[in-house]
Design a protein around this motif. Sequence first.
Motif, mmCIF file in Angstrom:
data_model
loop_
_atom_site.group_PDB
_atom_site.id
_atom_site.type_symbol
_atom_site.label_atom_id
_atom_site.label_comp_id
_atom_site.label_asym_id
_atom_site.label_seq_id
_atom_site.Cartn_x
_atom_site.Cartn_y
_atom_site.Cartn_z
ATOM 1 N N VAL A 235 42.382 44.975 36.722
ATOM 2 C CA VAL A 235 42.941 44.918 35.371
ATOM 3 C C VAL A 235 44.363 45.485 35.370
ATOM 4 C CG1 VAL A 235 42.735 45.844 33.032
ATOM 5 C CG2 VAL A 235 40.704 44.974 34.209
ATOM 6 N N TYR A 236 44.525 46.637 36.016
ATOM 7 C CA TYR A 236 45.860 47.231 36.122
ATOM 8 C C TYR A 236 46.788 46.310 36.914
ATOM 9 C CZ TYR A 236 45.086 51.912 34.140
ATOM 10 O OH TYR A 236 44.878 52.958 33.291
ATOM 11 N N ASP A 237 46.272 45.696 37.982
ATOM 12 C CA ASP A 237 47.088 44.774 38.771
ATOM 13 C C ASP A 237 47.600 43.638 37.898
ATOM 14 O OD1 ASP A 237 47.962 43.688 41.498
ATOM 15 O OD2 ASP A 237 46.731 42.043 40.744
ATOM 16 N N HIS A 238 46.744 43.111 37.025
ATOM 17 C CA HIS A 238 47.163 42.049 36.107
ATOM 18 C C HIS A 238 48.259 42.537 35.176
ATOM 19 C CE1 HIS A 238 47.156 38.927 33.108
ATOM 20 N NE2 HIS A 238 46.664 39.744 32.191
ATOM 21 N N ILE A 239 48.076 43.719 34.593
ATOM 22 C CA ILE A 239 49.061 44.259 33.656
ATOM 23 C C ILE A 239 50.408 44.488 34.347
ATOM 24 C CG2 ILE A 239 49.623 46.304 32.257
ATOM 25 C CD1 ILE A 239 46.608 46.471 31.598
ATOM 26 N N LEU A 240 50.351 44.848 35.634
ATOM 27 C CA LEU A 240 51.576 45.136 36.381
ATOM 28 C C LEU A 240 52.210 43.894 37.003
ATOM 29 C CD1 LEU A 240 50.350 48.418 38.096
ATOM 30 C CD2 LEU A 240 52.207 48.238 36.427
ATOM 31 N N GLY A 241 51.620 42.729 36.742
ATOM 32 C CA GLY A 241 52.210 41.491 37.233
ATOM 33 C C GLY A 241 51.750 41.068 38.601
ATOM 34 N N GLY A 242 50.658 41.659 39.095
ATOM 35 C CA GLY A 242 50.118 41.264 40.388
ATOM 36 C C GLY A 242 49.302 39.988 40.302
ATOM 37 N N SER A 243 48.652 39.651 41.398
ATOM 38 C CA SER A 243 47.905 38.384 41.448
ATOM 39 C C SER A 243 46.446 38.567 41.842
ATOM 40 C CB SER A 243 48.578 37.425 42.437
ATOM 41 O OG SER A 243 48.626 37.989 43.735
ATOM 42 N N LEU A 244 46.002 39.803 42.065
ATOM 43 C CA LEU A 244 44.635 40.038 42.553
ATOM 44 C C LEU A 244 43.700 40.359 41.386
ATOM 45 C CD1 LEU A 244 45.405 42.078 45.777
ATOM 46 C CD2 LEU A 244 44.771 39.672 45.595
ATOM 47 N N HIS A 245 43.412 39.354 40.581
ATOM 48 C CA HIS A 245 42.547 39.536 39.422
ATOM 49 C C HIS A 245 41.906 38.202 39.080
ATOM 50 C CE1 HIS A 245 46.102 37.832 37.455
ATOM 51 N NE2 HIS A 245 46.798 38.811 38.017
ATOM 52 N N ASN A 246 40.844 38.248 38.262
ATOM 53 C CA ASN A 246 40.171 37.014 37.872
ATOM 54 C C ASN A 246 40.133 36.907 36.350
ATOM 55 O OD1 ASN A 246 37.962 38.575 36.894
ATOM 56 N ND2 ASN A 246 36.995 38.557 38.916
ATOM 57 N N ALA A 247 39.479 35.869 35.869
ATOM 58 C CA ALA A 247 39.457 35.618 34.431
ATOM 59 C C ALA A 247 38.805 36.761 33.657
ATOM 60 C CB ALA A 247 38.735 34.300 34.140
ATOM 61 N N HIS A 248 37.772 37.384 34.229
ATOM 62 C CA HIS A 248 37.089 38.480 33.554
ATOM 63 C C HIS A 248 37.995 39.710 33.452
ATOM 64 C CE1 HIS A 248 33.441 36.126 33.666
ATOM 65 N NE2 HIS A 248 33.612 35.939 34.955
ATOM 66 N N ASP A 249 38.778 39.948 34.494
ATOM 67 C CA ASP A 249 39.734 41.056 34.456
ATOM 68 C C ASP A 249 40.801 40.797 33.387
ATOM 69 O OD1 ASP A 249 38.492 42.280 36.746
ATOM 70 O OD2 ASP A 249 39.576 40.851 38.006
ATOM 71 N N ARG A 250 41.278 39.560 33.310
ATOM 72 C CA ARG A 250 42.324 39.237 32.346
ATOM 73 C C ARG A 250 41.791 39.326 30.911
ATOM 74 N NH1 ARG A 250 43.322 35.680 36.664
ATOM 75 N NH2 ARG A 250 42.210 33.943 35.712
ATOM 76 N N THR A 251 40.552 38.906 30.719
ATOM 77 C CA THR A 251 39.949 39.020 29.386
ATOM 78 C C THR A 251 39.808 40.478 28.982
ATOM 79 O OG1 THR A 251 38.744 36.948 29.645
ATOM 80 C CG2 THR A 251 37.902 38.512 28.010
ATOM 81 N N PHE A 252 39.371 41.310 29.924
ATOM 82 C CA PHE A 252 39.216 42.733 29.621
ATOM 83 C C PHE A 252 40.578 43.363 29.341
ATOM 84 C CE2 PHE A 252 38.643 47.225 30.767
ATOM 85 C CZ PHE A 252 37.558 47.532 29.959
ATOM 86 N N ALA A 253 41.603 42.968 30.084
ATOM 87 C CA ALA A 253 42.953 43.482 29.837
ATOM 88 C C ALA A 253 43.418 43.109 28.430
ATOM 89 C CB ALA A 253 43.926 42.933 30.875
ATOM 90 N N ALA A 254 43.107 41.881 28.008
ATOM 91 C CA ALA A 254 43.477 41.457 26.655
ATOM 92 C C ALA A 254 42.716 42.262 25.604
ATOM 93 C CB ALA A 254 43.199 39.966 26.485
ATOM 94 N N ASP A 255 41.444 42.557 25.876
ATOM 95 C CA ASP A 255 40.664 43.373 24.939
ATOM 96 C C ASP A 255 41.239 44.782 24.842
ATOM 97 O OD1 ASP A 255 38.973 41.234 24.523
ATOM 98 O OD2 ASP A 255 37.428 41.941 25.912
ATOM 99 N N LEU A 256 41.625 45.347 25.980
ATOM 100 C CA LEU A 256 42.236 46.676 25.973
ATOM 101 C C LEU A 256 43.545 46.678 25.191
ATOM 102 C CD1 LEU A 256 41.849 48.143 29.585
ATOM 103 C CD2 LEU A 256 40.931 49.093 27.472
ATOM 104 N N ALA A 257 44.368 45.651 25.422
ATOM 105 C CA ALA A 257 45.654 45.576 24.732
ATOM 106 C C ALA A 257 45.465 45.417 23.233
ATOM 107 C CB ALA A 257 46.478 44.425 25.295
ATOM 108 N N ALA A 258 44.422 44.688 22.824
ATOM 109 C CA ALA A 258 44.153 44.519 21.403
ATOM 110 C C ALA A 258 43.701 45.834 20.776
ATOM 111 C CB ALA A 258 43.097 43.436 21.197
#
Length: 262
Positions: free
Chosen positions: A20-43
């Motif tokens: 999730v942190y990797d996604h937020i920092l612009g990395g590439s080692l994440h999946n759809a579930h990580d990105r969804t959780f990141a969006a939930d955290l940001a909301a």
Amino acid sequence: MPDATADRRTDPRQPNIARVYDHILGGSLHNAHDRTFAADLAAAFPALTGIIRAQRCFQRRAVEWMLGNGVDQFIDLGSGLPTADHVHHVAGDARVVYVDMDSETVEDAGMILHSVPDAAAIRADIQQPGEILAHTETRRLIDTGRPVGILAIGILDFLPPPRTAIAPLTGLRNAFERDVYVAATLLTDQPPLDPDQLGLAAALLLRAIATPITARPPGTLRAWLGESGFQEAEYGSIPERQEEPLPAAETFIGRGGAIPPG
């Protein structure tokens, strides 16, 4: 990052906080579930994305400052995945030990670092400095007779009260014969941080990684580091980005020498 359930790999739908942190920092080692959780955290906690990015920016500045002071080895506590402009990318030929409690994160980090001989990821509890220092990879890469940089960026927020960083940081400092440099961050419970938003994010994190996140009163980090034997350097705070407000976080960068025995 904090430890989570040991059987996460059996359920790919479970988000991994390091990814999730990797996604937020612009990395590439994440999946759809990580990105969804990141969006939930940001909301739930809109400031979180800015805080995480500013922490990484502060880490880069801290590593560069330590390199300029002759440090050529680092221990990164609660490191997450070694991607997205992490320590070994900034530090060049310096030796780096990444420390994380999450077994999946450490396994993934090992694969990332397989061709980087001067960096390694180990599974250890940041509250157990002896465990960190006794690890085979730490003993291979880190020389206790040379200056070292200790990084605790974003991880101390996961220490549940009444635990503090004093004992582990003192333990690490006392293990080295030369100067020990430290850089750390800690969320503060003052504006612009919204306690209701932080509470929502904390509840999400608690369900995902079974570890709460806690903001503490201003001055807590300096008190912890001072009691651990570190003196703050004249260095400034987390840098402001044009696109992000200055996050509600206390920062510290400084150095301390080992206490002579007896």
